[in-house]
Each structure stands twice: as C-alpha cells, then as structure tokens.
Design an enzyme around this catalytic site. Structure first.
Site, PDB file in Angstrom:
ATOM      1  CE  LYS A   1     -48.720  77.793  62.839  1.00 47.57           C
ATOM      2  NZ  LYS A   1     -48.172  79.079  62.488  1.00 47.57           N
TER       3      LYS A   1
ATOM      4  CB  SER B   1     -51.639  74.134  64.142  1.00 45.29           C
ATOM      5  OG  SER B   1     -52.357  73.761  62.982  1.00 45.29           O
TER       6      SER B   1
ATOM      7  CD  GLU C   1     -51.572  84.573  68.238  1.00 44.19           C
ATOM      8  OE1 GLU C   1     -50.956  84.619  67.182  1.00 44.19           O
ATOM      9  OE2 GLU C   1     -52.257  83.587  68.579  1.00 44.19           O
TER      10      GLU C   1
ATOM     11  CG  HIS D   1     -40.511 104.854  63.430  1.00 40.48           C
ATOM     12  ND1 HIS D   1     -41.610 105.665  63.292  1.00 40.48           N
ATOM     13  CD2 HIS D   1     -39.545 105.633  64.004  1.00 40.48           C
ATOM     14  CE1 HIS D   1     -41.324 106.884  63.737  1.00 40.48           C
ATOM     15  NE2 HIS D   1     -40.077 106.884  64.189  1.00 40.48           N
TER      16      HIS D   1
END
Ligand code: ARG
Length: 447
Positions: free
Chosen positions: A290, A284, A297, A157
């Site tokens: 970044k 970025s 992703e 979890h």
C-alpha cells in the site's frame, strides 16, 4: 496581592471547580504578544490623557517590552492561578514594577482587551494564511505549466464530458485560491481595531486620545492603527470578524478538500492519472503493497472541522444579549484551530503538488473515448445550419446507435451516417475526434 483582576466584592474564595471551568489561559496564551501590544497602546493613551506621568508610562512600557521579549522567546509562563492571558500579563507586570502596574488597568476592561488582542492576532494570522495559500498557488501554477500540453477528459457528474487541458483543471483551483486570498484581504481591511469601550459604556478618556498608530506599538502598518470605537457596546460584543474569518477559512478548506478528492480519485489504479510521491504517501501496517494518500484524505477530512468551527461560533453568538458575555471566550479555540489547519494544509499540499507526476500516457488513453467529442459533433452540425436542439438529438441517436452496435462513429460508413443526417460527412467528422482540435476549438476562454 490578589491574583485575580477582581475580588474585592467577594467574601469567599472561588471554588476550585469554578476556577478550572472558567479559565482560558491554556489556550488564550496564544494572544500574549497581542495583549502586550494592546497594553502598550493603552499606556500611551493613559499618558496622553493625564492618567500616567511620563516616568510612569516609561517604566510600564519598559516592563511591557521585557514581557514582549519573553513571549517572543517562548519563555513567558503564565502563573498556575492566572485566569486568562490578560490576568497573567497584568500579574507579571506587577512583579516587575510593583503597584504602578495597578494603574495600567485604569479605564480598561478585559472585555475590550480581548477584542483588541483577538483582532490584532487575526490580522497577523490572516497575512500568514495568505502567504501559505499563495505558495500553493505558485506550486499549482508551476505544475500546470510543466504539464501544459496534457489534455484530459473533463468531467461533469464524474462522467466523461469534454476534453480539457490539465492546466485548466489545475487552473480552476488556482482561481478558487485567488478568490480565497482576496476574501482574507477584504476581511482584514474591514477589521477596525478600536479601544475605549471600557467594559461596555466607554471611558472618561477623550476619544481623540485613543488614536494610536500601528507603527508606534510594534512596528505594525496602518492596518493596525487603533482608534476610539464608534459604539462602545458594539465593540465589546462584536465577533463578526471571527465568524467572517471562520467562514473564509471554511471555504478555503472546502476548496482544498475538493482538490484532494480529485487527486485521490486520479491516483487510484483505475484512473492512474497521477503519481503521488513516496514522501507524501503513507503505508499500511498489514498490506505491504500500500501507498495511501492519507495527506489528501486528511485535507479532505479537515474541511469538516473547518465548517464545524464556523457553526460552533455562529451558534455560540446566536441569542447572546448585549454586550459582552463569557460565552464569547469560546470563540478562540475554533479560531486558532481553523488558522492552524489551513496553514498546515496549504503547506503540506504545496509540497505534495511540487512532487506530483502526471501520467500523460494513461490520461491520453481515456481520450480515445468517442463520447468526449459528441458535443463537437453537435457544433459541427450547428455550423451547417441545423438548430442546436435538433443537432443534439441527431448526435444523441448516433451515440446510442454506436454504443448499441459496438461500432465507433469514426468507423461507420457514410451511408450509415447519412441515415442520421445528410449533413454528416465522414471525411469531415473523423477530424473532430481529436483532443487538440476539440480543446482548441473553444474560443470563449481568455488564454
Ligand atoms: N477571557 C475572557 C475572554 O476570552 C475575557 C475576560 C472577560 N471576563 C469577564 N469576566 N468580563 O473572553
């Protein structure tokens, strides 16, 4: 000469909108090499059964070999008016050997041709996928070995559960990918390349003539042997193999997505378990600091496309009457797409895994959380004769007390511990809050 493989029955030219709407050559050109191999087999079959003379068969085989060469070199260009790759190859042959090419279509239909070419394409692509996935397995195994001493909190979890070896967490993905390879191998072995359906009803050629060895038609192995279909209607209307492959590739995609998600979480500042190499991050345009895990992703996101491709073909096939229907032409883009996605994902993730740097210090810090050892305390009490359920309740209360009072169990006085159970001996239990002791006490795992 008609550019189409049909046309005699028609009194009018096809509307250009129909030409545009029905053509598939812009994507099924990927089947070119396999259509040529299928045609070579068909020439052999026609020769065996007396439909082609030896010299005719040799001329056709020579012409097919030259098409094969231009396909391999990447210079084969279908004509603008060619409806599909089968038509394009047929028309090219006609330019090379004249009307003799027209005999090649004896007892043959594109319905059968497309099934053969797609199956051959699948068998070759399945092998490529297996190689790419096994490359990723090797990279994971190397990383697991390099970090074999690191112990981390295991999660259920996404909450701290029990300590585990990092190598076992990575090993879980190795198991998934091994199953994936097994699945692809089983599917490949199950695909039988058959010919002789004609359009649907079979052909006047003897079933025995349809036996062609894989090695006779392009140096393939036994898996590529061709034989007559057991049921001609089924052979031209079956796309189970496409669906099975899309399902297997979707499962692999889901595995890669889960792995990517673990790494996305682990690479956050909050976790800091792992550093993804600069070469596998992106930046970025606005925020200069970044380093984003875009590769991970996308690997996570592509799982959606892979599942969608499976559902797309399942939905296309649902409710189709026997036998071949043009709807089935739409199986190819999802099929090609899923193979491309899994291949590129496996390759880029292999590179990413090879350069991962795990932060043993940050991971180790998390192991100070006493709750990770609560289950070990339960086992300790069980060993002293307390029933598991009762031991579970005792430790639950102890953990709650520790949280409420803000005092760690290992720092509690013997008198306090005794209130929960007279079996809790401080000097013994302090030894349990040790990651190594915890993971090594698990005996059920074959190491
Ligand atoms: N291009 C078609 C396909 O991919 C095969 C052609 C069969 N066409 C036909 N009219 N029977 O499925």
């Amino acid at each position: 000469m008609s550019k189409k493989l049909w046309g005699g029955r028609f009194g009018k030219k096809t509307d250009p909108l129909v030409e545009e709407f029905t053509k598939s050559v812009h994507f099924d050109k990927r089947l070119a090499a396999y259509d040529v191999v299928g045609s070579m087999a068909h020439v052999k079959i026609l020769k065996k059964s007396g439909y082609l003379k030896t010299v005719e068969a040799s001329r056709l085989l020579k012409a097919l070999a030259s098409v094969q060469k231009s396909v391999a070199k990447g210079v084969f260009k279908p004509g603008a008016a060619d409806e599909d790759i089968h038509t394009a190859i047929q028309n090219t042959l006609q330019k090379k050997v004249g009307d003799l090419a027209l005999k090649l279509h004896t007892a043959r239909s594109r319905n059968d041709q497309v099934a053969v070419a797609t199956k051959l394409y699948c068998k070759v692509s399945l092998l490529k996928a297996e190689v790419a996935i096994s490359g990723l397995i090797d990279a994971l195994a190397a990383s697991a070995d390099k970090n074999k001493r690191i112990i981390m909190p295991g999660f259920t979890h996404l909450q701290h559960a029990q300590p585990v070896y990092l190598k076992d967490h990575l090993g879980a993905y190795i198991e998934m990918l091994k199953r994936d390879i097994g699945r692809l191998q089983r599917i490949s072995a199950f695909i039988k390349v058959t010919m002789g359906s004609g359009a649907l009803a079979g052909t006047p050629i003897n079933a025995a003539s349809y036996f062609v060895k894989g090695r006779e038609i392009g140096g393939f192995g036994e898996a590529f042997d061709i034989s007559a279909a057991v049921n001609a209607l089924d052979a031209v209307s079956d796309r189970d193999f496409v669906i099975e492959i899309l399902s297997a590739l979707a499962i692999t995609g889901v595995h890669l997505s889960r792995f990517s998600e673990d790494l996305v979480i682990w690479s956050t500042k909050e976790f800091g378990f792992v550093d993804i190499d600069d070469a596998f991050c992106t930046g970025s345009s606005l925020m200069p600091q970044k380093r984003n895990p875009d590769v991970l992703e996308l690997a996570r996101g592509y799982a959606g496309r892979l599942c969608g491709n499976l559902v797309s073909v399942l939905t296309t096939m649902k409710g189709l009457p026997l036998t071949y229907n043009r709807d089935m032409q739409l199986d190819k883009e999802p099929l090609f797409d899923s193979f491309r996605i899994v291949l590129s994902e496996a390759k880029v993730l292999t590179g990413l895994v090879k350069t991962l740097k795990f932060n043993a210090g940050k991971i180790g810090k998390q192991l100070e959380d006493e709750s990770l050892y609560a289950t070990d305390l339960v086992y300790y009490l069980v060993k002293k004769g307390i029933a598991f359920k009762n031991a579970h309740t005792i430790v639950g209360k102890l953990v709650k007390y520790s949280a409420d009072k803000g005092v760690e169990i290992k720092h509690m006085a013997q008198a306090d511990l005794g209130k929960f159970s007279d079996k809790l001996v401080k000097r013994e239990i302090v030894k349990l809050f040790d990651p190594k002791v915890s993971v090594e006490s698990k005996r059920s795992i074959k190491r």
